[in-house]
Design an enzyme around this catalytic site. Sequence first.
Site, PDB file in Angstrom:
ATOM      1  N   CYS A 138     -16.259   7.608   2.482  1.00 55.98           N
ATOM      2  CA  CYS A 138     -17.670   7.276   3.250  1.00 55.98           C
ATOM      3  C   CYS A 138     -17.474   7.739   4.589  1.00 55.98           C
ATOM      4  CB  CYS A 138     -18.185   6.156   2.722  1.00 55.98           C
ATOM      5  SG  CYS A 138     -17.217   4.583   2.809  1.00 55.98           S
ATOM      6  N   THR A 170     -18.084   0.019  -0.846  1.00 55.61           N
ATOM      7  CA  THR A 170     -17.332  -0.642  -0.038  1.00 55.61           C
ATOM      8  C   THR A 170     -17.736  -2.066   0.444  1.00 55.61           C
ATOM      9  OG1 THR A 170     -16.409   1.486   0.632  1.00 55.61           O
ATOM     10  CG2 THR A 170     -16.152  -0.406   2.016  1.00 55.61           C
ATOM     11  N   GLU A 193     -23.937  15.156  -1.745  1.00 50.44           N
ATOM     12  CA  GLU A 193     -23.454  15.010  -0.327  1.00 50.44           C
ATOM     13  C   GLU A 193     -22.621  16.258   0.082  1.00 50.44           C
ATOM     14  OE1 GLU A 193     -23.708  10.199   0.193  1.00 50.44           O
ATOM     15  OE2 GLU A 193     -21.504  11.200  -0.196  1.00 50.44           O
ATOM     16  N   CYS A 209     -12.621   4.590   1.253  1.00 44.14           N
ATOM     17  CA  CYS A 209     -13.782   4.752   2.112  1.00 44.14           C
ATOM     18  C   CYS A 209     -13.354   5.246   3.542  1.00 44.14           C
ATOM     19  CB  CYS A 209     -14.598   3.333   2.250  1.00 44.14           C
ATOM     20  SG  CYS A 209     -15.812   3.395   3.449  1.00 44.14           S
ATOM     21  N   GLU A 232     -42.832   3.560  10.330  1.00 44.05           N
ATOM     22  CA  GLU A 232     -44.102   3.122  10.485  1.00 44.05           C
ATOM     23  C   GLU A 232     -44.811   3.413   8.841  1.00 44.05           C
ATOM     24  OE1 GLU A 232     -47.378   4.645  12.613  1.00 44.05           O
ATOM     25  OE2 GLU A 232     -46.309   6.451  12.797  1.00 44.05           O
ATOM     26  N   TYR A 290     -23.689  11.217  -6.305  1.00 46.55           N
ATOM     27  CA  TYR A 290     -24.092  11.158  -4.762  1.00 46.55           C
ATOM     28  C   TYR A 290     -22.816  12.042  -4.202  1.00 46.55           C
ATOM     29  CZ  TYR A 290     -19.979   7.738  -4.222  1.00 46.55           C
ATOM     30  OH  TYR A 290     -18.972   6.904  -4.357  1.00 46.55           O
ATOM     31  N   ARG A 318     -28.480  10.208 -11.447  1.00 44.41           N
ATOM     32  CA  ARG A 318     -28.854   9.052 -12.465  1.00 44.41           C
ATOM     33  C   ARG A 318     -28.767   7.559 -11.885  1.00 44.41           C
ATOM     34  NH1 ARG A 318     -29.324  10.055 -17.592  1.00 44.41           N
ATOM     35  NH2 ARG A 318     -28.106  12.120 -17.277  1.00 44.41           N
ATOM     36  N   HIS A 342     -45.624   2.793  16.381  1.00 46.76           N
ATOM     37  CA  HIS A 342     -45.959   4.246  16.278  1.00 46.76           C
ATOM     38  C   HIS A 342     -45.574   5.144  17.594  1.00 46.76           C
ATOM     39  CE1 HIS A 342     -48.678   7.509  15.337  1.00 46.76           C
ATOM     40  NE2 HIS A 342     -48.935   7.510  16.791  1.00 46.76           N
ATOM     41  N   LYS A 354     -16.411  11.599   5.406  1.00 46.42           N
ATOM     42  CA  LYS A 354     -17.641  12.192   4.639  1.00 46.42           C
ATOM     43  C   LYS A 354     -18.936  12.239   5.713  1.00 46.42           C
ATOM     44  CE  LYS A 354     -19.222  10.805   0.888  1.00 46.42           C
ATOM     45  NZ  LYS A 354     -19.438  10.272  -0.423  1.00 46.42           N
ATOM     46  N   GLU A 376       0.749  -1.176   0.158  1.00 41.49           N
ATOM     47  CA  GLU A 376       0.133  -0.023   0.059  1.00 41.49           C
ATOM     48  C   GLU A 376       0.991   1.117  -0.056  1.00 41.49           C
ATOM     49  OE1 GLU A 376      -2.175   2.599  -0.310  1.00 41.49           O
ATOM     50  OE2 GLU A 376      -3.550   0.987  -0.361  1.00 41.49           O
ATOM     51  N   GLY A 427     -23.344  15.553 -10.598  1.00 37.65           N
ATOM     52  CA  GLY A 427     -24.759  15.496 -10.226  1.00 37.65           C
ATOM     53  C   GLY A 427     -24.864  14.061  -9.563  1.00 37.65           C
TER      54      GLY A 427
END
Length: 448
Positions: free
Chosen positions: A48, A312, A182, A43, A442, A178, A205, A437, A51, A35, A176
């Site tokens: 994610c 993810t 966000e 992520c 519900e 996610y 979309r 409720h 964020k 890595e 446009g």
Amino acid sequence: MSEYDYDLFVIGAGSGGVRAARVSASMGAKVAVAEEYRVGGTCVIRGCVPKKLLVYGSHFAEDLEDAQNYGWSIEGASFDWIKLRDHVLNDVDRINGAYTETLKNHNVELYHERAEIAGPHELKLASGKTVTAKYILVATGAWPDVPKFEGSEHVITSNEMFHLEKLPKRAIIAGGGYIANEFAGILNALGSQVTVVNRSDVILRGYDEALRDRLLQISMTRGIEFKFNCTFDKIVKRDDGAFDVYADGRDPVIADIILFATGRKPNSEGLGLENAGVEMDEKGAIKVDEYSQTSCESIYAVGDVTNRVQLTPVAIREGQAFAETVFNDNPSTVDYDNIPAAVFSQPPIASVGLTEGEARNQYGNIRVYSSDFRAMKNVFANRPERGLYKMVCEESSGKILGLHMIGPEAPEILQAAAVAVKAGLTKQAFDDTVALHPSMAEELVLMK
């Protein structure tokens, strides 16, 4: 003695790579991971997780305002971007450490450097060292895709959003999807003037049209401006550090940041895949079969670099299935049907299964149930925003084909409801369930 240095060498320590490495090692394989940045992947490090923490932080603006109707008097409230940013980055450090410790505890050797494929069983590390492995797994994820135009070097991507030195007064967000929606919600809630510029005429979309329209309506009411069918001409940096943004031949708009969230491309460039005859598609995604095996029998790939489903949890399942298949003599595949997804916009969207349009195309005769309501919390706080839940069913059997929601806590509610859709339950099963409720959830069992 094995003829290879490792049974498995994983390139990329994101969610899919770490899961594959850890599980394979627990099955007795000798495993190494390379890595070049940090353990955890998109992520955890730049996606994610941080964020979502910014979403939580931005929600307090609304909560503090609503608190007055609940009897709370809060004077002198102020927001400190640097404090939130640093706290988020500290948590990223914590999770990065946890992922690293997980690999260590499973005796996975970690190389903190870039690795490239030199052959079907051979890898060359950035340090110059060459290692061999019986199997190679590519799990390098995806990377923001930014088009080239005059001044495009001034734009930032979601990678840099978590490191801003100050909160921008004026932000232009291109895209446009996610990510764009966000960050638009986050910045708008924190007080920035936000303009979303989209090259098409729709947002999100692939999501149900009614939910897309509802989010657009609410976002505009909250003060987010949208420019559709709009393309960038050029960006010019001003002496004061701001930018003049030219689009569609119009007068420039001034912005402090320009965030491009126009999609992500598989991170496959420069990996040496051609040295092992690994085939890729026209978008740079690694071609794999149902077991994540590439055209080279010793090389596999999981996660966003394959461009199957860029989520993810899907990468994690692919990593698990890979380990089961290769090291546990248990051929395993991933079921890509009815995968729940969420957009952590404000309010959030959650969805599973077919949209109304997709269901009509596939089944012809369908029945759609819905509930259009104001959440109890919004009514008391005097907020006009309305939630919308939709259930798409096959006409003849009543089987639920899709469930789509926009409203407070929609993702939290959908996760449980997605089990019912995955199990193939019918609308009658929801009708037969007594409502809990008072709750937003519900509405799922009260749809007409």
